[in-house]
Design an enzyme around this catalytic site. Sequence first.
Site, PDB file in Angstrom:
ATOM      1  N   GLY A 106     -23.744 -32.513 -35.763  1.00 13.38           N
ATOM      2  CA  GLY A 106     -24.892 -33.066 -36.468  1.00 13.38           C
ATOM      3  C   GLY A 106     -26.073 -32.130 -36.514  1.00 13.38           C
ATOM      4  O   GLY A 106     -26.844 -32.134 -37.477  1.00 13.38           O
ATOM      5  N   ARG A 134     -15.971 -34.791 -27.074  1.00 15.15           N
ATOM      6  CA  ARG A 134     -16.214 -34.464 -25.662  1.00 15.15           C
ATOM      7  C   ARG A 134     -16.110 -32.960 -25.408  1.00 15.15           C
ATOM      8  O   ARG A 134     -16.751 -32.439 -24.487  1.00 15.15           O
ATOM      9  CB  ARG A 134     -15.220 -35.201 -24.762  1.00 15.15           C
ATOM     10  CG  ARG A 134     -15.505 -36.692 -24.611  1.00 15.15           C
ATOM     11  CD  ARG A 134     -14.616 -37.313 -23.550  1.00 15.15           C
ATOM     12  NE  ARG A 134     -15.026 -38.663 -23.221  1.00 15.15           N
ATOM     13  CZ  ARG A 134     -14.658 -39.311 -22.113  1.00 15.15           C
ATOM     14  NH1 ARG A 134     -13.886 -38.714 -21.228  1.00 15.15           N
ATOM     15  NH2 ARG A 134     -15.066 -40.538 -21.887  1.00 15.15           N
ATOM     16  N   LYS A 209     -29.734 -20.420 -15.392  1.00 14.74           N
ATOM     17  CA  LYS A 209     -29.342 -19.489 -14.339  1.00 14.74           C
ATOM     18  C   LYS A 209     -29.532 -18.048 -14.800  1.00 14.74           C
ATOM     19  O   LYS A 209     -29.983 -17.199 -14.022  1.00 14.74           O
ATOM     20  CB  LYS A 209     -27.883 -19.731 -13.944  1.00 14.74           C
ATOM     21  CG  LYS A 209     -27.377 -18.752 -12.896  1.00 14.74           C
ATOM     22  CD  LYS A 209     -25.976 -19.079 -12.433  1.00 14.74           C
ATOM     23  CE  LYS A 209     -25.518 -18.088 -11.360  1.00 14.74           C
ATOM     24  NZ  LYS A 209     -24.195 -18.427 -10.807  1.00 14.74           N
ATOM     25  N   HIS A 350     -61.723 -51.329  -1.468  1.00  9.86           N
ATOM     26  CA  HIS A 350     -60.910 -50.539  -0.536  1.00  9.86           C
ATOM     27  C   HIS A 350     -59.584 -51.234  -0.240  1.00  9.86           C
ATOM     28  O   HIS A 350     -59.181 -51.378   0.919  1.00  9.86           O
ATOM     29  CB  HIS A 350     -61.682 -50.249   0.744  1.00  9.86           C
ATOM     30  CG  HIS A 350     -62.907 -49.407   0.521  1.00  9.86           C
ATOM     31  ND1 HIS A 350     -62.862 -48.185  -0.117  1.00  9.86           N
ATOM     32  CD2 HIS A 350     -64.212 -49.617   0.840  1.00  9.86           C
ATOM     33  CE1 HIS A 350     -64.083 -47.672  -0.173  1.00  9.86           C
ATOM     34  NE2 HIS A 350     -64.924 -48.532   0.388  1.00  9.86           N
ATOM     35  N   GLY A 379     -69.474 -52.743  -7.019  1.00 12.79           N
ATOM     36  CA  GLY A 379     -68.758 -51.469  -7.038  1.00 12.79           C
ATOM     37  C   GLY A 379     -67.268 -51.612  -6.816  1.00 12.79           C
ATOM     38  O   GLY A 379     -66.573 -50.610  -6.622  1.00 12.79           O
ATOM     39  N   ASP A 552     -59.664 -68.086  22.928  1.00 13.31           N
ATOM     40  CA  ASP A 552     -59.323 -66.990  22.019  1.00 13.31           C
ATOM     41  C   ASP A 552     -59.438 -67.504  20.580  1.00 13.31           C
ATOM     42  O   ASP A 552     -60.161 -68.460  20.303  1.00 13.31           O
ATOM     43  CB  ASP A 552     -57.922 -66.446  22.320  1.00 13.31           C
ATOM     44  CG  ASP A 552     -57.745 -64.986  21.907  1.00 13.31           C
ATOM     45  OD1 ASP A 552     -57.448 -64.759  20.718  1.00 13.31           O
ATOM     46  OD2 ASP A 552     -57.902 -64.095  22.763  1.00 13.31           O
TER      47      ASP A 552
END
Length: 598
Positions: A106, A134, A209, A350, A379, A552
Amino acid sequence: MLSLSAARTPAASAAKLSRVPSAALHQKTTSAAYFSQKVQLNSLRSSCRAIKSMADSQTISSPKNEQQSPASGKKQALISLSDKKDLAFLGTGLQQLGYTIVSTGGTASALEGSGVSVTKVEQLTHFPEMLDGRVKTLHPNIHGGILARRDQKHHMEALSEHGIGSFEVVVVNLYPFYDKVTSTGDIEFEDGIENIDIGGPAMIRAAAKNHKDVLIVVDTEDYPGLLEFLKGDQDDQHFRRRLAWKAFQHCASYDSAVSEWLWKQTTGDKFPPRFTVPLELKSSLRYGENPHQNAAFYVDKSISEVNAGGIATAIQHHGKEMSYNNYLDADAAWNCVSEFQNPTCVIVKHTNPCGVASRGDILEAYRLAVKADPTSAFGGIVAFNIEVDEVLAKEIREFRSPTDGETRMFYEIVVAPKYTKKGLEILRGKSKTLRILEAKSNEKGKLSLRQVGGGWLAQDSDDLTPQDIQFKVVSDKSPAESELHDAEFAWLCVKHVKSNAIVIAKNNCMLGMGSGQPNRLESLRISMRKAGDEVKGAALASDAFFPFAWNDAVEEACEAGIGVIAEPGGSIRDKDAIECCNKYGVSLLFTNVRHFRH
């Protein structure tokens, strides 16, 4: 590209197949008739005719001297493309520079249609295309011309002996495997296999390569640069090496997609023993977390991330370029707000949500989210899970801080799933620097990766919501329906707060949160201080169990007037927490789900 591998065990190493001895391999190779250097062209032609006869196709004959010898001085370019963008530009440019163009199927037809003269690959190989395409270019007459080193005399003598011409330029891109397997419709397994390119990667790797002598191009964006380079008089090895790098990277990304797809077709296990994450540079950033750190932003091109949403694929409609910290904060805000089903506003500073509110009226939700912690919200990043229209955009633009009633709220980023045309116009007028992002929600079930020194941690994303778990009443007092709802809301919020994390909430609104403290008691105190008097009757959620109750965190929460506590449970002192809540008449819910966030 990020390549990850499971550590190989001694047993796995021992199980590796032994290699064929190199001498035996050499013997087999040199004895193969088709590849022996002693094979004469006549025997090659007779073999070709036999194969072609079997295929019932027409024999393609060509005299030996039709292929250019390396000493002929003719320059050859090999072009084989799936993506034929700008092909006519490339072919015409190469032809004008005196190159003979060799091409396949193609690509050859498209070049001829553009008026470019083409020598078809079959004229060099003396073979037709075989096996449904292929086998086209897997032939010594092609790969010999690519791989021969010009500075090795015996290489060039071998080319001359066999009438093989050298290629100076190779331009190849691959079958669209990635596009095929990520298309909206499911692809059949056999169709996926047929879209795996073999000849293309072989040519690309061969040319890369041998890049000292052969220019390899895999990207249409490099066509102009290639032609300009060929017009010059001086060789530039840096240019060649950069093209070679891009070629190997192109093949590596391609192979990673094939590997990822095939693994999922084979087992479905989320944690393969080895995998590669293909990353594509989206932008260079001004700096990292701090100005002395260089940084860049990459998009994950894994198949699993296609159409999977997230901040990485967000569209920026306005504002300054995103920074390293902007991406982190926007990601945290978007992930949090996307979890809520009702109209919700989340404000992050944050990476921690400092304000969260859900309401039928999104304007009210926005105001309540700011009110939770106006100082931190200033901000920050504000995120919505519904469309930002003209009315909401005006509220964002004009809303004054509850702290003084005068200062307009300032934000770094607004992120939402979509905007009306008028809403976008109004937000653009708020500030030249305001970053406006349009994002798609993250899909569930993603793999979460995190780097540590010398390695990576991988885990499932934390996708659980209140609908996925059971809130078990373990105290004498059961929560009212409204209290249970408050506990679920607080539990969903605390999931997105850094550990140790405590969230206090009521009426679908975060009142206070404590994050990132080394002990849970300190996080509790911070959250209660932020909630103020509104803590009475509110719900408290903890991302992990309370190690202690009396004197606690649990007792301090009860004494402050908390109405219901939701925690995972699992402590050896769970009985103390239950008894403490019973003493103060507080409902205690165990979720059996922990939400650590480090």
